[in-house]
Design an enzyme around this catalytic site. Structure first.
Site, PDB file in Angstrom:
ATOM      1  N   LYS A  70      40.043  43.621  35.311  1.00 61.00           N
ATOM      2  CA  LYS A  70      40.986  43.220  36.359  1.00 61.00           C
ATOM      3  C   LYS A  70      40.331  42.214  37.302  1.00 61.00           C
ATOM      4  O   LYS A  70      39.162  42.354  37.665  1.00 61.00           O
ATOM      5  CB  LYS A  70      41.450  44.462  37.126  1.00 61.00           C
ATOM      6  CG  LYS A  70      42.551  44.208  38.150  1.00 61.00           C
ATOM      7  CD  LYS A  70      42.973  45.520  38.795  1.00 61.00           C
ATOM      8  CE  LYS A  70      44.068  45.318  39.841  1.00 61.00           C
ATOM      9  NZ  LYS A  70      44.487  46.600  40.451  1.00 61.00           N
ATOM     10  N   SER A  90      49.136  47.622  40.478  1.00 63.56           N
ATOM     11  CA  SER A  90      48.734  46.233  40.499  1.00 63.56           C
ATOM     12  C   SER A  90      47.907  45.802  39.281  1.00 63.56           C
ATOM     13  O   SER A  90      47.641  44.613  39.091  1.00 63.56           O
ATOM     14  CB  SER A  90      47.922  45.959  41.767  1.00 63.56           C
ATOM     15  OG  SER A  90      46.734  46.751  41.793  1.00 63.56           O
ATOM     16  N   SER A 122      47.817  52.279  40.778  1.00 59.90           N
ATOM     17  CA  SER A 122      47.751  50.978  40.120  1.00 59.90           C
ATOM     18  C   SER A 122      47.173  50.952  38.719  1.00 59.90           C
ATOM     19  O   SER A 122      47.234  49.923  38.052  1.00 59.90           O
ATOM     20  CB  SER A 122      46.972  49.990  40.997  1.00 59.90           C
ATOM     21  OG  SER A 122      47.715  49.666  42.139  1.00 59.90           O
TER      22      SER A 122
END
Length: 447
Positions: A65, A140, A164
């Protein structure tokens, strides 16, 4: 990691080929590190020829990420502010991936500043759900989830402050673990709410997730609790016989869409057939966690971005800016009262998993993936999608999302939560479920 018979180079090339073909539409990646990935894959194959295994993730293509530092690679945090930022050193979790032999294939798309649940990124492009490209993948860590679901990577790192990792895993038909808070270092990772921020693994199966978690485990705090990489893996086959699995009769099911609730209840019955004992138990106050933790998260995030909000508010996307501003208005008294409530919640959870049940089964997300829309309803959409995930984030406890069915062609996730430092238990429960089902093996048709 369950390492395949194919060479690392061939597996990495296959991922890079799918990225080239599919990612212009999916937008799972912000930065692809193809050349360095192939160099690492060649080194892994050379080690194989020499009879050496470089670690748990030997030659496995992994996405990271884009709020987690990878040395020499751009780390944007999904924002215009950091569009040209190059990380100087690896975050500890990334350094452990490398030490375990992983091949880092790129930086995954994310919601701007990890502050939203849609991954509709205004700077780098909105990420799309591979099951239906008119729908969001959640966030996210949406890019990490999409990379796995679409076969662009074999595993990924995400981050989870409130939901997330688990939410996008549920919406994309993948598997994701929010580990116990403190079990994986969050150094070198963009902060949202530091007491609740957690780095965690995502992959197609629980077995793969367990191998990534074992590789990135911060052994100093974990060992003090009796958690070790070898222990996480050796307990995968513990099964569920005799375990008390709580299926609450509260908002976790009453607020879920009927198709979602039915799929999760059916999954619980599969675990019952394998020897678990289902008990109707709920933790008092679970429906209130979101309302008490959300203001703390808002205040922590606004504190981190306070100068940027004052000097360059227009550089934020409208949705993120509007979600950050309420945190500036929180008083110290309100903040202290919320913290006291959350501490009581953690104590209640500890007692529940000591006395009432070994784990709890709930839907991960109350609905399937919603259609893409503008930022006007970001707060509402993110809040609804994350509704069932806050309880474990507030408890700083482990929770695992595994695929458990479909509704109208869209994936559904089952969430397995337990007490702090019981990561091996939730992984074993999820693994037992996946040994009995094939939901995690079904992939979207991207032809």
């Amino acid at each position: 990691m369950i390492v395949g018979a194919e060479s690392s180079v061939s597996r990495t090339e296959a991922c890079l080929d799918r990225i080239a073909r599919l990612d212009p539409d999916l937008r799972a990646f912000i930065t692809v590190t193809g050349e360095t990935a192939l160099d690492a894959a060649r080194a892994a194959d050379a080690a194989t020829r020499e009879g050496r295994n470089t670690g748990l993730l030997h030659g496995v293509p992994i996405a990271v990420k884009d709020c987690i530092d990878v040395a020499g690679v751009r780390c944007t945090h999904g924002s215009a502010f950091f569009a040209g930022n190059i990380s100087a050193v690896d975050a500890p979790a990334v350094a452990r991936l490398r030490a375990a032999g992983a091949v880092l294939i790129g930086k995954a798309n994310m919601h701007e500043f990890a502050y939203g649940g849609t991954t509709q990124n205004a700077v780098f492009g909105g990420c799309r759900n591979p099951w239906d490209m008119t729908r969001i993948p959640g966030g996210s860590s949406g890019g990490s989830a999409v990379a796995i679901a679409a076969g662009l990577a074999e595993g990924a790192l995400g981050s989870d402050t409130a939901s997330s990792i688990r939410m996008p895993a549920a919406l994309t038909g993948t598997t994701g673990l929010r580990p116990t808070g403190g079990s994986v270092s969050a150094d070198g990772v963009l902060p949202v709410s530091p007491p609740h921020d957690t780095v965690g693994p995502m992959a197609r199966s629980v077995g793969e997730v367990a191998h990534i978690q074992a590789a990135i485990l911060d052994e100093t705090p974990a060992a003090a609790r009796g958690v070790t990489p070898a222990g996480l893996l050796s307990r995968l086959d513990d099964g569920v016989s005799g375990l008390r699995l709580a299926v609450p009769d509260d908002f976790f099911f009453s607020e879920a869409d009927p198709g979602v609730a039915e799929a999760v209840l059916a999954a619980a019955r599969v675990l019952e057939e394998r020897g678990a004992r289902l008990v109707t138990r709920a933790i008092a106050g679970a429906a209130e966690v979101q309302a008490n933790m959300m203001p703390v998260l808002f205040a922590d995030a606004a504190s981190f971005h306070r100068e940027r909000l004052a000097t360059e508010p227009e550089t934020f996307s409208a949705g993120v800016r509007n979600r950050l501003r309420p945190g500036l208005d929180m008083t110290a008294i309100d903040y202290a009262e919320r913290l006291r409530w959350l501490e009581a919640w953690r104590t209640r959870c500890d007692a529940f998993f000591d006395d009432e049940a070994d784990a709890m089964i709930t839907p991960t997300v109350p609905i399937t993936a919603p259609v893409i829309q503008d930022d006007a309803n970001l707060t509402f959409v993110s809040s609804r999608l994350s509704r069932f995930c806050w309880a474990w984030a507030a408890a700083r406890a482990p929770a695992l999302s595994v695929p458990c069915g479909f509704a109208e062609g869209l994936p559904i996730g089952m969430q397995i939560g337990s007490g702090r430092w019981q990561d091996a238990r939730v992984l074993a429960i999820g693994h037992a479920y996946q040994q009995a089902t094939d939901w995690h093996r079904i992939t979207p048709d991207l032809a």
